[in-house]
Design a protein around this motif. Sequence first.
Motif, PDB file in Angstrom:
ATOM      1  N   MET A  41       0.826  -1.188   0.000  1.00  9.12           N
ATOM      2  CA  MET A  41       0.000   0.000   0.000  1.00  9.12           C
ATOM      3  C   MET A  41       0.866   1.246   0.000  1.00  9.12           C
ATOM      4  O   MET A  41       0.546   2.240  -0.639  1.00  9.12           O
ATOM      5  CB  MET A  41      -0.915  -0.015   1.235  1.00  9.12           C
ATOM      6  N   VAL A  64       2.612  14.941   0.497  1.00  4.73           N
ATOM      7  CA  VAL A  64       1.955  13.825   1.170  1.00  4.73           C
ATOM      8  C   VAL A  64       2.684  12.530   0.835  1.00  4.73           C
ATOM      9  O   VAL A  64       2.862  11.660   1.697  1.00  4.73           O
ATOM     10  CB  VAL A  64       0.475  13.740   0.766  1.00  4.73           C
ATOM     11  N   VAL A  67       5.739  12.281   3.032  1.00  2.00           N
ATOM     12  CA  VAL A  67       5.381  11.872   4.387  1.00  2.00           C
ATOM     13  C   VAL A  67       5.033  10.398   4.415  1.00  2.00           C
ATOM     14  O   VAL A  67       5.442   9.647   5.312  1.00  2.00           O
ATOM     15  CB  VAL A  67       4.201  12.716   4.904  1.00  2.00           C
ATOM     16  N   LEU A  68       4.280   9.960   3.402  1.00  2.00           N
ATOM     17  CA  LEU A  68       3.886   8.554   3.325  1.00  2.00           C
ATOM     18  C   LEU A  68       5.102   7.655   3.256  1.00  2.00           C
ATOM     19  O   LEU A  68       5.169   6.610   3.918  1.00  2.00           O
ATOM     20  CB  LEU A  68       3.037   8.362   2.070  1.00  2.00           C
ATOM     21  N   LEU A  71       6.803   7.567   6.771  1.00  2.00           N
ATOM     22  CA  LEU A  71       6.037   6.922   7.825  1.00  2.00           C
ATOM     23  C   LEU A  71       5.745   5.459   7.536  1.00  2.00           C
ATOM     24  O   LEU A  71       5.636   4.653   8.467  1.00  2.00           O
ATOM     25  CB  LEU A  71       4.701   7.678   8.049  1.00  2.00           C
ATOM     26  N   SER A  72       5.654   5.066   6.273  1.00  2.00           N
ATOM     27  CA  SER A  72       5.402   3.650   6.017  1.00  2.00           C
ATOM     28  C   SER A  72       6.648   2.829   6.305  1.00  2.00           C
ATOM     29  O   SER A  72       6.550   1.662   6.691  1.00  2.00           O
ATOM     30  CB  SER A  72       4.906   3.424   4.594  1.00  2.00           C
ATOM     31  N   PHE A  74       8.627   3.545   8.840  1.00  2.00           N
ATOM     32  CA  PHE A  74       8.540   3.422  10.284  1.00  2.00           C
ATOM     33  C   PHE A  74       7.514   2.362  10.662  1.00  2.00           C
ATOM     34  O   PHE A  74       7.750   1.525  11.544  1.00  2.00           O
ATOM     35  CB  PHE A  74       8.161   4.777  10.884  1.00  2.00           C
ATOM     36  N   ALA A  75       6.356   2.380   9.995  1.00  2.00           N
ATOM     37  CA  ALA A  75       5.316   1.410  10.314  1.00  2.00           C
ATOM     38  C   ALA A  75       5.799  -0.006  10.023  1.00  2.00           C
ATOM     39  O   ALA A  75       5.575  -0.929  10.815  1.00  2.00           O
ATOM     40  CB  ALA A  75       4.049   1.707   9.513  1.00  2.00           C
TER      41      ALA A  75
ATOM     42  N   LEU B  40      -3.849   4.509   5.154  1.00  2.00           N
ATOM     43  CA  LEU B  40      -3.196   4.964   3.931  1.00  2.00           C
ATOM     44  C   LEU B  40      -4.214   5.215   2.823  1.00  2.00           C
ATOM     45  O   LEU B  40      -4.089   6.173   2.055  1.00  2.00           O
ATOM     46  CB  LEU B  40      -2.160   3.940   3.475  1.00  2.00           C
ATOM     47  N   THR B  41      -5.227   4.356   2.722  1.00  2.00           N
ATOM     48  CA  THR B  41      -6.235   4.606   1.686  1.00  2.00           C
ATOM     49  C   THR B  41      -7.030   5.868   2.000  1.00  2.00           C
ATOM     50  O   THR B  41      -7.406   6.623   1.101  1.00  2.00           O
ATOM     51  CB  THR B  41      -7.205   3.428   1.542  1.00  2.00           C
ATOM     52  N   ALA B  55      -4.819  15.206   4.788  1.00  2.00           N
ATOM     53  CA  ALA B  55      -4.159  14.039   4.198  1.00  2.00           C
ATOM     54  C   ALA B  55      -2.769  13.850   4.793  1.00  2.00           C
ATOM     55  O   ALA B  55      -2.355  12.735   5.094  1.00  2.00           O
ATOM     56  CB  ALA B  55      -4.077  14.205   2.679  1.00  2.00           C
ATOM     57  N   LEU B  56      -2.037  14.962   4.971  1.00  2.00           N
ATOM     58  CA  LEU B  56      -0.706  14.883   5.581  1.00  2.00           C
ATOM     59  C   LEU B  56      -0.792  14.288   6.978  1.00  2.00           C
ATOM     60  O   LEU B  56      -0.014  13.395   7.338  1.00  2.00           O
ATOM     61  CB  LEU B  56      -0.109  16.281   5.689  1.00  2.00           C
ATOM     62  N   ALA B  59      -1.698  10.552   6.871  1.00  2.00           N
ATOM     63  CA  ALA B  59      -0.568   9.699   6.509  1.00  2.00           C
ATOM     64  C   ALA B  59       0.393   9.577   7.679  1.00  2.00           C
ATOM     65  O   ALA B  59       0.919   8.509   7.947  1.00  2.00           O
ATOM     66  CB  ALA B  59       0.145  10.280   5.294  1.00  2.00           C
ATOM     67  N   ALA B  60       0.607  10.695   8.384  1.00  2.00           N
ATOM     68  CA  ALA B  60       1.589  10.657   9.458  1.00  2.00           C
ATOM     69  C   ALA B  60       1.050   9.935  10.684  1.00  2.00           C
ATOM     70  O   ALA B  60       1.644   8.974  11.169  1.00  2.00           O
ATOM     71  CB  ALA B  60       1.986  12.088   9.825  1.00  2.00           C
ATOM     72  N   SER B  63      -1.971   6.389  10.005  1.00  2.00           N
ATOM     73  CA  SER B  63      -1.524   5.063   9.603  1.00  2.00           C
ATOM     74  C   SER B  63      -0.255   4.673  10.327  1.00  2.00           C
ATOM     75  O   SER B  63      -0.224   3.672  11.043  1.00  2.00           O
ATOM     76  CB  SER B  63      -1.306   5.012   8.102  1.00  2.00           C
ATOM     77  N   GLY B  64       0.789   5.462  10.191  1.00  2.00           N
ATOM     78  CA  GLY B  64       2.068   5.041  10.743  1.00  2.00           C
ATOM     79  C   GLY B  64       2.072   4.970  12.255  1.00  2.00           C
ATOM     80  O   GLY B  64       2.277   3.904  12.851  1.00  2.00           O
ATOM     81  N   LEU B  65       1.830   6.082  12.899  1.00  2.00           N
ATOM     82  CA  LEU B  65       1.997   6.140  14.351  1.00  2.00           C
ATOM     83  C   LEU B  65       0.910   5.357  15.063  1.00  2.00           C
ATOM     84  O   LEU B  65       1.184   4.607  16.007  1.00  2.00           O
ATOM     85  CB  LEU B  65       1.987   7.592  14.807  1.00  2.00           C
TER      86      LEU B  65
END
Lengths: 95, 314, 97
Positions: A41, A64, A67-68, A71-72, A74-75, B40-41, B55-56, B59-60, B63-65
């Motif tokens: 994804m 964006v 950032v994605l 962070l992905s 990190f995830a 993410l979607t 959106a920023l 995403a931050a 989803s991630g954190l």
Amino acid sequence: MAMTAFLLVAACFVLVMVALGLTRILRGPGDADRMMAAQLMGTGGMGTLLLFAVATGASAAIDVALVLALLSVFASVAFVKGAAGTDAQDHKDDA
Amino acid sequence: MSWAFTFDVALTALVLGVAIWTLSLRENFGAVVAFAVYGLTLTLVWLRLGAPDVALTEAAIGSGLTGALLLAAAARLRSTEAAIAAESPGGGVRVAAAVLSAIVAGGIVLAVLALPVPAPSLAPNAVADLAATGLGNAVTGVLMAYRAADTLLEKVVVLIAVIAVWSLADSRVWGGRPGPAHRAEPDGALAFLARRLPPLGIVAGVYIAWVGADMPGGAFPGGTIIAAMWLLTIMAGVKDTPPISSRGLRLALTVGPAVFLAVGLCGFFIADAFLAYPVAYAKPLIVLVEVGMVLTIAVSLGLLMAGPPERSGK
Amino acid sequence: MSLVLDIFSIVAICAGAFFFLAGTAGLLRFPDALTRLHALTKADNLGLGLVVLGLLPHVDGVLEGLKLVAIWAAVLLASAIVSQLIARVARRESEPQ
């Protein structure tokens, strides 16, 4: 404009590819398959975002995507660290 | 039927599919990963709806954190997973829950479709008065000028949340280091990543925070990126979590709300009210507050993820 | 000149889309977690890289181009490492307990 339409088509295509990939990972047994979902994804989402950003002139989407990307990563690392069995003592070749 | 519409249809189908997938998974790990994918979607959805700042942040944080945080919680609950799975509710309760959710979702859909076109909104007012603040991004204007008091209170709430997480510590290790000691092979792949990526990530975080004055961005997404990079070095074992008794850490946690509060109190003297900015100095003051906020957000989010202290310091 | 750039972009993006297709086809067809991981990371990275390459002539400004390249570099680095880590988990799962 033809270029815009082409870029949007490409964005749709990548999105559909991601969706198809995700349906496979849904069924995949085991944690490794699930972790791949986040990778898929992330990369596919970035592809879609970038194509979309240039197609519609929304340059914010590039930020964006940046950032994605970060962070992905990190995830994904958090998922690997959090999967069952990784809280045992580290082996020599583990990182 | 234009290609943009096709894109929207595909995106909607993807969002619904991922949501159903998340709900159908039985074990925690898979469900958390699915939830991160769902975040993410949603990022794509926010962009399509013309909300790049949201959106920023999605995403931050979304989803991630949040994914990593839920995973840490799932890891702590792993021993009870079997017992909870054995107590799953019966068919009747599930059907009732599904019907209730469908009614709520249907109500929201009807409400959105029934809005007049153009929908009532304060956005034109926000944009019209933006010149006085010196900013170019209406969202930052709302956060830092029109509703600055709300933003200040949010920062204080984050600080209280960190203290609440710390309060879960065993009293013997109070003042110690949060989280387990991550030991990693110093030449290994993960350590390599943790040395190479954070510099780029920190530059990106500072960039997003800085550019938020005029383009989508801001202190919150920027601070989140920096927090994620810090957590990456911790997870790779390259750096250890700082002991919570450390002075520097506590200073970093409080500098954001403190600067914000100080600027707000100065508003009594140099402008006409609490958190009012004089027109000539509005942008420099806002930037000053944002710098403090980025540091505090990065440290707070990192500490919230790291959890309560588990080892004694030093 | 702009026609040449347009053709270059179209070729690069089509190649990138093809690699995304290959990656997904690999995901759907390969029998094993490790092979699926290989298909995913290698093909999708290359796909993203080609897409970035194809988009470079069309962004306005050097800063945006730099951002695109930075995104690509970060994804390359991260994906290489993360696929290693996921592969270790996959191997640990497939080991007899």
